[in-house]
Motif scaffolding. Structure first.
Motif, PDB file in Angstrom:
ATOM      1  N   ASP A  16       0.833  -1.209   0.000  1.00 42.41           N
ATOM      2  CA  ASP A  16       0.000   0.000   0.000  1.00 42.41           C
ATOM      3  C   ASP A  16       0.871   1.265   0.000  1.00 42.41           C
ATOM      4  O   ASP A  16       0.600   2.229  -0.719  1.00 42.41           O
ATOM      5  CB  ASP A  16      -0.910  -0.012   1.227  1.00 42.41           C
ATOM      6  N   HIS A 211      -8.585  -1.667   8.161  1.00 42.98           N
ATOM      7  CA  HIS A 211      -7.489  -1.009   7.444  1.00 42.98           C
ATOM      8  C   HIS A 211      -7.806   0.487   7.402  1.00 42.98           C
ATOM      9  O   HIS A 211      -8.681   0.930   6.670  1.00 42.98           O
ATOM     10  CB  HIS A 211      -7.443  -1.619   6.027  1.00 42.98           C
ATOM     11  N   HIS A 213      -6.681   4.554   7.106  1.00 41.65           N
ATOM     12  CA  HIS A 213      -5.718   5.587   6.688  1.00 41.65           C
ATOM     13  C   HIS A 213      -5.859   6.763   7.651  1.00 41.65           C
ATOM     14  O   HIS A 213      -6.931   6.982   8.223  1.00 41.65           O
ATOM     15  CB  HIS A 213      -5.989   6.016   5.247  1.00 41.65           C
ATOM     16  N   GLY A 243      -1.654   5.246   0.581  1.00 44.83           N
ATOM     17  CA  GLY A 243      -2.587   6.017  -0.210  1.00 44.83           C
ATOM     18  C   GLY A 243      -3.130   5.152  -1.310  1.00 44.83           C
ATOM     19  O   GLY A 243      -3.151   3.938  -1.203  1.00 44.83           O
ATOM     20  N   ASN A 253      -1.350   5.441   5.319  1.00 42.31           N
ATOM     21  CA  ASN A 253      -1.886   4.443   6.241  1.00 42.31           C
ATOM     22  C   ASN A 253      -1.540   4.914   7.643  1.00 42.31           C
ATOM     23  O   ASN A 253      -0.641   5.729   7.828  1.00 42.31           O
ATOM     24  CB  ASN A 253      -1.179   3.099   6.035  1.00 42.31           C
TER      25      ASN A 253
END
Ligand SMILES: [Zn+2]
Length: 317
Positions: A16, A211, A213, A243, A253
């Motif tokens: 990621d 998950h 961000h 992102g 993240n």
């Protein structure tokens, strides 16, 4: 004394994080990063994405990076695949888990994989059939990685009903695990509470990963709420890299080191050493000097009186 609880932190920065930065981290440095994370105690890593190299040159060395990660016998190795072709490669490489991104936002799904969410679920069903074909014992687990669950930069609001619909569809398609991703950093604690309230009873015990961000600084509060709903596995990226190329502004993240610090303070055993994570940031800095690195702990330093032991003991007394 309170029972010690476990929480799993999966490092996803090699996938990621790196897919969203403009530079390409050399394979050698990716391996160093995996080594450093392993030494720090990380036992779950999402290390690569099986996508065409012309679309994502940062992931062109997926096979070599996965092979390196698999040299650690007790490391659970995950790879992202957007389609059947990628799944074939990931299964051949021998990863333990495959995560297929299924965007709940139609606009994001079209931009990311050029398929509607419903079509992507059908691709996911074919991936499941392929897995059953190639891997008779079901060693490789399939994760439905629901993305843009809490909002979308392109579409705006993502209704809870749409998420509920996709959760039912991926369960029907044979998902082993369901992960909810706040791809664009829209989630707020109140919303996370409301969504998990509605989704957990639906998900037949398979909704186990979150998950987040940290785009709006909400990743840790959101994690607290997810913990209250019984979620014990979280994705994170060293230095908060992350992102999505198709979700503008979705930077970062949650930083692995900040997440581990918080979880340990709450009495969750992660098996990960925060100081060693902080030290590992230098690998990113050296390999990608242009990359923006986040993380409150790294900027402020560990508290003067901090020791891993005292941090945990205070929480479990
Ligand atoms: Zn993400």
């Amino acid at each position: 004394m309170m029972q010690k609880r476990h929480a799993t932190v999966q490092e996803v920065g090699m996938r990621d994080g790196l897919q969203s930065v403009s530079g390409i981290m050399p394979t050698h440095d990716k391996k160093r990063w995996i080594d450093a994370a392993y030494v720090a105690g990380v036992r779950y890593m999402e290390v690569a994405s099986y996508v065409p190299a012309k679309l994502l040159p940062q992931m062109a060395d997926a096979d070599e990076v996965v092979a390196h990660a698999l040299t650690y016998g007790d490391l659970t190795v995950t790879a992202l695949v957007p389609n059947l072709k990628g799944a074939e490669k990931a299964l051949a490489a021998g990863v333990h888990r495959i995560v297929a991104p299924i965007s709940v936002s139609v606009a994001h799904s079209m931009a990311n994989v050029r398929k509607t969410p419903a079509d992507m679920v059908e691709e996911f069903r074919r991936i499941r059939e392929l897995r059953d074909d190639m891997d008779k014992v079901g060693r490789t687990k399939l994760i439905a990685g629901l993305s843009t669950v809490f909002g979308c930069t392109l579409q705006g609001e993502v209704p809870l009903e749409d998420v509920q619909d996709i959760v039912l569809r991926v369960l029907d398609a044979g998902s082993d695990i369901v992960a909810l991703a706040d791809t664009t950093g829209h989630a707020t604690p109140g919303q996370v509470d409301r969504f998990f309230d509605a989704l957990i009873p639906q998900a037949q015990g398979k909704l186990t990963i979150a998950h987040f961000h940290d785009t709006r600084g909400m990743a840790l509060p959101n994690t607290m709420i997810a913990l209250q709903h019984g979620i014990h596995e979280f994705d994170a990226s060293l230095a908060g890299l992350g992102g999505c190329p198709h979700a503008p502004g979705a930077t970062g993240n949650v930083a692995t080191e900040d997440l581990v610090f918080m979880l340990e303070s709450l009495g969750y055993h992660t098996g990960i050493d925060v100081q060693q994570l902080l030290d590992a940031r230098s690998i990113i800095q050296q390999a990608l000097p242009q990359a923006v690195m986040y993380g409150s702990l790294a900027h402020a330093g560990l508290p003067k009186a901090y020791s891993k032991q005292s941090n945990i003991e205070k929480a479990v007394v």
